[in-house]
Structure formats: C-alpha cells, structure tokens
Motif scaffolding. Structure first.
Motif, PDB file in Angstrom:
ATOM      1  N   ASP A 117      42.314  44.005  33.010  1.00  0.00           N
ATOM      2  CA  ASP A 117      41.320  44.822  33.733  1.00  0.00           C
ATOM      3  C   ASP A 117      40.201  43.940  34.289  1.00  0.00           C
ATOM      4  O   ASP A 117      39.749  44.136  35.432  1.00  0.00           O
ATOM      5  N   LYS A 118      39.782  42.961  33.484  1.00  0.00           N
ATOM      6  CA  LYS A 118      38.706  42.064  33.921  1.00  0.00           C
ATOM      7  C   LYS A 118      39.145  41.231  35.127  1.00  0.00           C
ATOM      8  O   LYS A 118      38.398  41.105  36.123  1.00  0.00           O
ATOM      9  N   GLU A 119      40.348  40.635  35.067  1.00  0.00           N
ATOM     10  CA  GLU A 119      40.848  39.822  36.172  1.00  0.00           C
ATOM     11  C   GLU A 119      41.084  40.680  37.431  1.00  0.00           C
ATOM     12  O   GLU A 119      40.878  40.211  38.552  1.00  0.00           O
ATOM     13  N   THR A 120      41.529  41.914  37.209  1.00  0.00           N
ATOM     14  CA  THR A 120      41.727  42.807  38.360  1.00  0.00           C
ATOM     15  C   THR A 120      40.403  43.092  39.060  1.00  0.00           C
ATOM     16  O   THR A 120      40.316  43.090  40.299  1.00  0.00           O
ATOM     17  N   ASP A 121      39.351  43.314  38.263  1.00  0.00           N
ATOM     18  CA  ASP A 121      38.022  43.513  38.861  1.00  0.00           C
ATOM     19  C   ASP A 121      37.571  42.266  39.599  1.00  0.00           C
ATOM     20  O   ASP A 121      36.988  42.349  40.698  1.00  0.00           O
ATOM     21  N   GLU A 122      37.839  41.073  39.012  1.00  0.00           N
ATOM     22  CA  GLU A 122      37.464  39.816  39.660  1.00  0.00           C
ATOM     23  C   GLU A 122      38.203  39.640  40.983  1.00  0.00           C
ATOM     24  O   GLU A 122      37.640  39.139  41.961  1.00  0.00           O
ATOM     25  N   LEU A 123      39.483  40.078  40.979  1.00  0.00           N
ATOM     26  CA  LEU A 123      40.275  39.979  42.207  1.00  0.00           C
ATOM     27  C   LEU A 123      39.654  40.830  43.320  1.00  0.00           C
ATOM     28  O   LEU A 123      39.600  40.404  44.484  1.00  0.00           O
ATOM     29  N   TYR A 124      39.162  41.982  42.962  1.00  0.00           N
ATOM     30  CA  TYR A 124      38.498  42.835  43.969  1.00  0.00           C
ATOM     31  C   TYR A 124      37.166  42.235  44.401  1.00  0.00           C
ATOM     32  O   TYR A 124      36.756  42.339  45.569  1.00  0.00           O
ATOM     33  N   ASN A 125      36.467  41.562  43.451  1.00  0.00           N
ATOM     34  CA  ASN A 125      35.159  40.964  43.785  1.00  0.00           C
ATOM     35  C   ASN A 125      35.308  39.757  44.696  1.00  0.00           C
ATOM     36  O   ASN A 125      34.397  39.442  45.468  1.00  0.00           O
ATOM     37  N   VAL A 126      36.448  39.001  44.549  1.00  0.00           N
ATOM     38  CA  VAL A 126      36.651  37.811  45.394  1.00  0.00           C
ATOM     39  C   VAL A 126      36.660  38.190  46.862  1.00  0.00           C
ATOM     40  O   VAL A 126      36.056  37.532  47.714  1.00  0.00           O
ATOM     41  N   LYS A 127      37.348  39.255  47.157  1.00  0.00           N
ATOM     42  CA  LYS A 127      37.408  39.722  48.555  1.00  0.00           C
ATOM     43  C   LYS A 127      36.188  40.593  48.841  1.00  0.00           C
ATOM     44  O   LYS A 127      36.284  41.794  49.068  1.00  0.00           O
ATOM     45  N   ASP A 128      35.003  39.920  48.824  1.00  0.00           N
ATOM     46  CA  ASP A 128      33.770  40.675  49.051  1.00  0.00           C
ATOM     47  C   ASP A 128      33.521  40.845  50.542  1.00  0.00           C
ATOM     48  O   ASP A 128      34.338  40.464  51.399  1.00  0.00           O
ATOM     49  N   GLU A 129      32.380  41.395  50.836  1.00  0.00           N
ATOM     50  CA  GLU A 129      32.039  41.690  52.245  1.00  0.00           C
ATOM     51  C   GLU A 129      31.878  40.415  53.057  1.00  0.00           C
ATOM     52  O   GLU A 129      32.265  40.368  54.237  1.00  0.00           O
ATOM     53  N   HIS A 130      31.355  39.331  52.430  1.00  0.00           N
ATOM     54  CA  HIS A 130      31.193  38.054  53.140  1.00  0.00           C
ATOM     55  C   HIS A 130      32.545  37.496  53.580  1.00  0.00           C
ATOM     56  O   HIS A 130      32.696  37.003  54.715  1.00  0.00           O
TER      57      HIS A 130
END
Length: 624
Positions: free
Chosen positions: A256-269
């Motif tokens: 779950d933590k890595e999945t959240d990180e994966l979503y955070n990597v593809k941020d708006e920037h």
C-alpha cells in the motif's frame, strides 16, 4: 345441516324472465315445472346450482351472459340451513354477494374466503367440496347416465364420494371424541417409534466402533495421550499461523505504501513537464517545416528574379488548379519552378534561350540575402528547441526510472505475499486435519463410554417395542369402534331396500368394483353394462338412499333433489315408476322436477312452479 332452497328471484334472464323479476317459492314435496324445450327448464336448474355453489368471480356466470337482456341482470336466492341460519346469495356481473342471517336478525356479508370458512365450520367442507357434494346429491342433470354425477374419467369409483360424505357426517361429538382419542394414540405411538429409532441409531454407532480394528483394545489413557499430543501440535501450528499472518499484514502495508509512492511520483510537475515536452516537439516540427520552405524559396529565387517571380505567381493564382490533374499550381509553384516551367513542367535546359528570355523578360539576379538571414534565425531557434527537448527528456526519464523501480518493488512484494498466503493455507489445512483427529478421538472416547451401556440400550429397545405393540393393539380396537364404512353400509342397505320396493328385487352396489348385483337370481352385472334408463334410475334411487340416511341421522332437516327432464332418459313405464317413487318420498323431500311430458307431470302429486308471476319492482308497478 345441509342447506335447502327456500326461494329464488331471477331478473331479466332469458327465457325465464325477459322484462322483470320473477320470484319462485319452493315448498316441501314435489315442485314441478312443465314446459316445452327452450323455455328455461335447464336454465332454472343451473341457476339453482350457481345460486349456492358459485364463488366471487364474475367469470363463473358466463353461462348466463348470453341469456341476460341487460348487463344489470342478477339472481337472488335464499337457502335454509336450519331453523337459525339462512344463506342469501346475490349474483351480479361484478361477482357474488353472500349474506348470512340468523333468527335474531343479525346479518353479515361474507367475502369468498369467509364464505368458504363458514361452510367449513358448518359442514366440514370447503366451497369446492360442497359443490362436488351438490352435484352428487342435489342435481340430477339431463341425459346424465353416470353414478352420482361422477364420470369414468374423473372418478371411476364411489369411494371418493363416500370419503367426502364421511367428512361431512363426522361432526357429531361422539365421532369427534373418538377421532381425538385415535389421533392421541397415533401421536403416542409415533413418539415411541421415534425413541426406538434413536436407540437403534445409537446402537448401530456403538457396534460400528466396536467392529473397527483396534478400537476395542485401546484404553482411555492412550486416547487421552493422543488427544493431548494433538492439542500441543495444534497450539504450535496456530502460533506459527499467527506469525505468518503478521508478516503478511506487514507486506500488505508495504505494498500500500509503495502504491501510494507510485501515485506521488507522477505528480503535477511531472505531468506539466510531459505536456511541455510535447509542446516543444510540436514547435520544433513547425520550425523544421518552415526551414524547408525557406530553402526552397532560396533555390527558386536563384533562377527567377524577385519581380518576375511575384508576377508569375500572382498570375497563376488566378487559375488555382490544373485543368487535367487538378494540382493547385499556386501552392506547388516553388517546387515546380526549381525543375522547369511551373505550368507545363518542361525542364529549363530543354527550353531555348529566346523562349526563356521571352518568358522571364531578362530576369534580374535575385537577392537571397534576406532569405538566408531568415534561414539562420530558424536554425538558431531549432537548436534552442532541441536543447530544451533534451533537458525535458532527462527530467521525464528520471521520473519514469523511479516509477520502474517502485513497480519492480511492488511485484517483488506481491510475490512474497503469495508465498505467505500459500503457507497460511497449508497451515490452516493442517490445523483442520489435526482438529478432525481430535474430534475422532473424542468420539471414540464417547463410544467407549457408551459401550458399557449397550445392554441397557438393548433393554430399553425391547421395552419400547413392547409398548409400541400395545399402542398398536389399542389403536386397532379404536379404529374398529370408529367403523369408517358404517355410513356407506347404511346407505347401500337403504338402496337395496329402495330397489326391492321399486323393482320387486333388491340391488347391491360394490363401490370398488363398480358392479350391481341383482338379488333376484344372484347374478352380477357391471354398471357399464346396464342400459341408459337403468343407470339413470339407479342413480336417482341411490341419491334418495343417501338423503334418507342423512335425514335419519340428523344431518339435514329435509332432502332435496333436482331432476331435469327425466323423459330424455326414461321410457313411459319407468317415468310412471319414477312418479311413484317421488310421490312416496315427498313428505321428507323437496323435489324440483322439470319436464315437457304432460302425462308424467299429471302422475306427480306436485305443486306447479308458477313462473308467471312478477315481483313488484317499483311503486308504479304496485299502482298498476
């Protein structure tokens, strides 16, 4: 008590009453109607049946729909059950309205189900069962050669009729008490049988264990040791299972933590960088196209002077497309000018100098400096855009590389998770197997304990069997006292006496075999072998015998029989015999007879059914 018809009103039912309401009053004895065909004899009989047996569905009255003159036509009837209760039925196109009244003046309207419940309380019969009884006892139809109204297709035996009759005549207090006692004995017997069956099942289990190899030699101490060992193993396995489930939970949390990180990597920037990269690539593509266009203009300008070049292009634009191939000449002008004539395509080397001079009018040497300057500016912009693209690609690739690392880590964690799940499944199966072994040992211990009581079970079994036999003997005696066939025997005795008085010799009916025995010569004849007249007459005699039994035992205050057009089934001799039978029984019966045979009618000691009188329907009718 069975209901007996008192009165009937028929409104605008053809051919009985065409313009008003006709009232029929029926009296004890013979009520006869003599009329020609199609004058309402059968219609009157059918109306009487519907007026007591119909339910609250208007479709049931479709038999009279074509005989009504208006949709408002209706039928009213009054039936007497005893000195206290009357049933009033009103049949309309919308359904039936049933009202029950008593001597005290109380009235109650009953819907269909309540009417059926009322009949069940009074007669022990449902509405449908009462209709069957009516057809078997009350109504002898025209050209009906069946026994008690039962055809071979519906019921080839009389047993169903006697069963229905027994149900109605089973309401006396003595019968009820006897039946209750029989039911109580049956219940007690069933309880004893259930206890016996449980004892036999327990005995079989004990014997099964005793026949199992080694069970009888294993001591209780050995079983206790096995049970304790299994308990220890189960405890260890459950502890191991708990640890693995904790590991599984941690792995799930990491996923779950890595999945959240994966979503955070593809941020708006990152998404903006991708959009900017695509935008820059689009601008670079446009600049490269612009550079190619400028290069073509430079090449064209080297062949044709700027002044003549603009003149020719302006001239050609007036005719934008070639007449033969449809090519837009103005748009392809520069490309065509480099090769040769932009109109016909002839190469410059193939044209004569005079022709070229006439065409271009000594073109001046073109000035390409401005175009070359523009080309240099475009090259600078292209290099700038390519540099920006390289920078953006580095930025995007760094994010994608981080994304791949996280995805690989998630895949690795999921693989570990599957391994833990397999271990959990395997441990769960092991614990289940060990638990089953414990249950088996516990069962063996119980059987070993029960083994000591096997002799006691056998003693109980013998005692229960003895008590069951005693209950069965008591039940047999009570059922002999009940004598279910008593009613049928009395009825058949009455029938035998009636046929003896009528024919000079008695007849015996065998309900099971559907045969008639003639007592004159002790010969036996099947009912189906009798003539139509014999069948018809025997059926009437049997109905009268049933009614006489009911009268004798207080189940009705009067007999009632509707006979429709007997002349269709009987010759004149038997019609005369029928008249004698009806005249002899009229004191206790209400006979309703319809006929067109005047001679038969005159032999009846009957009251005429006066269907010619009208009932007052308004004040103006009374004044008239």
């Amino acid at each position: 008590m069975l209901p007996i018809l008192n009165s009937l009103e028929v409104t605008e039912v053809i051919p009985i009453s065409e313009s008003a309401t006709r009232r029929f009053q029926f009296y004890a004895g013979i009520n006869a109607m003599v009329a020609e065909n199609a004058k309402g004899k059968t219609t009157l009989c059918d109306i009487i049946e519907r007026s007591i047996c119909s339910d609250a569905h208007a479709q049931r009255y479709s038999a009279f729909a074509r005989k009504r003159k208006t949709k408002d036509a209706y039928i009213k009837s009054s039936w007497l059950m005893d000195t206290e209760v009357q049933i009033h039925q009103a049949l309309t196109d919308a359904g039936v309205k049933t009202t029950v009244s008593d001597r005290g003046g109380g009235k109650k309207t009953l819907p269909r189900q309540e009417y059926s419940n009322f009949l069940s309380r009074k007669l022990h019969l449902t509405l449908n069962e009462f209709q069957e009884l009516f057809q078997s006892l009350y109504y002898k139809r025209e050209d009906d050669f069946t026994l008690l109204g039962r055809t071979e297709e519906t019921d080839p035996q009389l047993l169903a009729f006697f069963k229905l009759l027994n149900k109605f005549t089973s309401g006396s207090p003595d019968d009820i008490r006897l039946r209750q006692e029989i039911n109580q004995k049956k219940t007690e017997k069933k309880e004893l049988q259930d206890k016996l069956r449980k004892i036999e099942e327990e005995e079989n289990k004990i014997r099964t264990v005793m026949n199992t190899i080694g069970i009888s030699e294993v001591s209780e101490a050995i079983l206790d040791a096995k049970y304790d060992d299994l308990s220890r193993k189960i405890t260890e396995k459950r502890r191991e299972l708990e640890n693995i489930e904790k590991v599984k939970s941690r792995i799930e949390e990491e996923i779950d933590k890595e999945t959240d990180e994966l979503y955070n990597v593809k941020d708006e920037h990152f998404l903006n960088a991708v959009k900017e990269l695509e935008k820059i690539k689009s601008e670079l593509s446009l600049k490269k196209k612009e550079r190619i266009q400028v290069q073509r203009e430079i090449a064209a300008a080297s062949k044709v002077g700027n002044e003549k070049y603009g003149y020719l292009k302006e001239k050609v634009s007036r005719k934008p497309k070639c007449e033969f191939c449809g090519t837009n000449l103005a748009e392809e002008w520069n490309n065509r000018l480099q090769v040769g004539c932009p109109l016909c395509g002839t190469e410059w080397a193939k044209l004569s100098r005079e022709l070229r001079e006439g065409l271009f009018a000594e073109p001046e040497k073109p000035d390409t400096a401005s175009l070359e300057l523009k080309l240099e500016e475009i090259d600078i912009e292209i290099k700038k855009l390519e540099s920006e693209i390289r920078n953006k690609e580095v930025e995007v690739n760094e994010v994608k590389s981080a994304e791949r690392i996280i995805q690989n880590k998630i895949i690795e964690l999921k693989t570990k998770l599957k391994m833990r799940e397999k271990e959990i499944k395997s441990l769960t199966q092991t614990i289940h197997s060990l638990t089953n072994q414990q249950i088996s040992i516990k069962t063996e211990k119980e059987f070993l304990t029960t083994k000591v009581n096997l002799q006691e079970l056998l003693r109980k079994k013998l005692d229960l069997q003895k008590r069951i036999d005693e209950k069965q003997d008591e039940l047999d005696e009570l059922q002999k006292l009940e004598n279910i066939s008593h009613e049928r025997n009395q009825i058949l005795e009455n029938f035998q006496q009636a046929t003896l008085e009528i024919f000079g010799y008695g007849m015996l009916v065998n309900p099971k075999e559907m045969s008639i025995t003639l007592m004159v010569d002790h010969s036996t004849r099947a009912y189906e072998s009798l003539s139509g007249g014999e069948k018809y007459f025997i059926d009437i005699c049997l109905r009268i015998a049933v009614w006489k039994y009911l009268l004798k035992n207080g189940f009705t205050r009067q007999g009632m029989l509707i006979i429709d057009s007997p002349e269709n089934s009987l010759d004149n001799e038997r019609l005369g015999l029928l008249a004698e039978v009806l005249n002899s029984e009229k004191e206790n019966f209400l006979f309703i007879v319809t006929t067109r045979n005047q001679e038969f009618y005159e032999k009846l000691d009957a009251q005429i059914i006066d269907s010619g009188k009208f009932v007052q329907t308004s004040l103006f009718d009374f004044i008239k």
